[in-house]
Design a protein around this motif. Structure first.
Motif, PDB file in Angstrom:
ATOM      1  N   ASN A  31      -5.829  -2.630  -2.835  1.00 25.15           N
ATOM      2  CA  ASN A  31      -6.374  -3.036  -1.567  1.00 25.15           C
ATOM      3  C   ASN A  31      -6.677  -4.300  -2.144  1.00 25.15           C
ATOM      4  O   ASN A  31      -7.775  -3.865  -2.316  1.00 25.15           O
ATOM      5  N   LYS A  69      -8.556   3.070   3.382  1.00 28.89           N
ATOM      6  CA  LYS A  69      -7.984   1.998   1.666  1.00 28.89           C
ATOM      7  C   LYS A  69      -9.055   2.118   1.071  1.00 28.89           C
ATOM      8  O   LYS A  69      -9.408   2.667   0.065  1.00 28.89           O
ATOM      9  N   TYR A  80      -1.672   5.437  -2.909  1.00 31.79           N
ATOM     10  CA  TYR A  80      -2.465   7.363  -2.247  1.00 31.79           C
ATOM     11  C   TYR A  80      -1.258   8.247  -3.236  1.00 31.79           C
ATOM     12  O   TYR A  80      -1.298   9.573  -2.902  1.00 31.79           O
ATOM     13  N   SER A 123       1.149  -1.320   0.348  1.00 30.87           N
ATOM     14  CA  SER A 123       0.055  -0.123   0.041  1.00 30.87           C
ATOM     15  C   SER A 123       0.637   1.895   0.116  1.00 30.87           C
ATOM     16  O   SER A 123       0.180   2.588  -0.581  1.00 30.87           O
ATOM     17  N   LYS A 140      -7.132   0.702   9.473  1.00 36.50           N
ATOM     18  CA  LYS A 140      -6.535   1.449   8.032  1.00 36.50           C
ATOM     19  C   LYS A 140      -7.421   0.340   7.111  1.00 36.50           C
ATOM     20  O   LYS A 140      -7.594   1.380   6.138  1.00 36.50           O
ATOM     21  N   GLU A 190      -9.280   4.060  -2.353  1.00 35.32           N
ATOM     22  CA  GLU A 190      -9.135   3.204  -3.163  1.00 35.32           C
ATOM     23  C   GLU A 190      -9.895   4.083  -4.391  1.00 35.32           C
ATOM     24  O   GLU A 190      -9.547   4.060  -5.752  1.00 35.32           O
TER      25      GLU A 190
END
Length: 362
Positions: A155, A213, A118, A114, A209, A217
């Motif tokens: 993810n 995500k 972002y 990950s 988290k 995402e």
């Protein structure tokens, strides 16, 4: 055409093992290097997998090829980019943040981690959904002065959701999504993983988290790359989710509620999913399934044990499509997606196949 030489970092973990299984006899990529933690360095891969009890810790269904078992493992920080054409990464995010940029300066990196999902100049690619985002790697190279680039896969929980939303977004528009996941134990890996006594006879109601995500995402994946190929505008869909861990080995189940932008019927929604083929360039790749979504009329399907391996674990299975009386133009359905195949290793390999087809690997 000669196969591209591929290295794998994080080779001994569960995701790394799925990469190895998926790369066996691959028409484009040849696995020529294995890297893992310093404690595995210098050992053969077979030795590195051996546990303290003497068991070989190979946990995927496919057999470990003898030639791979005999390969020497190096430490991840000792991997030399000049010896390979591309890298697959199956390491944890903190390790990825250090190792992946070092390699991406010279060669492409396709990651299940990950760490860079972002970043504004990093595409988050699911080939049938957003193949058009892939050229963003050229902007990434320009900004960072790299010869290579980093392309992470999403993810694993996001993947099945995004695949099923894509045909609805294209045909009707989507305004809001509420999702509850029942995620497999393998999504936590084996180290530290989920302790058996914690998950047995239990549901863990929080995965750190994970919800953030999925929410971030999904908007990025369904967004649009601008005409200059320099930035992705996120989709304006509102996403809310609750992510839980359940006592299932493989395959994430998700209960999805979606508000469409225009009116539709159940028949319209199921037709949109059944007919959806996604980006044309994604349909003839070596890892592509014959259909990205398979629908069931049986109200007791999909189930992870029965349906996670559909089309080699690369298809998302959907059932129980119904109208929802709470959301505006609301519909609800259940999906199952294979978290360590389409949601991790094979999905990352599919991404590499896509960029090769688009002429972006060179």
């Amino acid at each position: 055409m000669a196969k591209l030489r591929a290295a794998l970092i994080g080779a001994t973990g569960l995701a790394g093992q799925q990469f190895i299984a998926a790369l066996k006899d691959h028409p484009y990529f040849e696995l020529t290097g294995l890297a893992a933690s310093p404690r595995s360095a210098g050992k053969t891969y077979g030795e590195a997998l051996r546990t303290a009890s003497g068991m070989t810790g190979w946990f995927v269904q496919e057999k470990l090829a003898p030639q791979v078992a005999a390969m020497k493992v190096v430490s991840g920080d000792a991997l030399e980019a000049r010896d390979y054409d591309l890298v697959f990464s199956a390491v944890e995010a903190d390790v990825a943040r250090e190792l992946e940029p070092k390699l991406a300066r010279d060669i492409p990196v396709f990651s299940a981690a990950s760490a860079f999902r972002y970043e504004a100049d990093v595409p988050l690619v699911i080939p049938p959904v957003n193949a058009a985002h892939a050229p963003l790697v050229r902007e990434q190279q320009r900004r960072r002065g790299w010869k290579g680039f980093i392309v992470p896969s999403p993810n694993c929980t996001t993947t099945g959701l995004a695949v099923t939303l894509a045909p609805l977004a294209e045909r009707f528009g989507v305004k809001a999504v509420i999702m509850t996941s029942l995620q497999a134990m393998s999504g936590a890996g084996r180290s530290p993983g989920v302790i058996g006594m914690d998950i047995l006879d239990n549901v863990i109601p929080y995965i750190p988290k994970e919800e953030h995500k999925v929410e971030v995402e999904t908007k990025k994946i369904l967004g649009a790359l601008d005409a200059a190929g320099s930035a992705i505008t996120p989709h304006d869909v509102r996403v809310s989710c609750t992510c839980t861990r359940v006592n299932v080995l493989e395959g994430h189940t998700e209960s999805v509620f979606v508000s469409l932008a225009s009116k539709a019927t159940v028949a319209d929604v199921t037709q949109a999913m059944r007919e959806w083929r996604g980006a044309e360039v994604a349909n003839n790749l070596p890892s592509s399934p014959p259909a990205w979504i398979e629908l069931f009329d049986d109200p007791f399907r999909p189930q992870p044990r029965l349906d996670r391996e559909t089309h080699g674990g690369m298809a998302t299975t959907v059932g129980r499509v119904r109208e929802d009386g709470v959301l505006e133009n609301g519909f609800k359905y259940v999906l199952v997606s294979h978290n360590t195949k389409m949601g991790a290793a094979r999905g990352a390999i599919l991404g590499a196949e896509l960029l090769r087809a688009q002429g972006l690997l060179g």
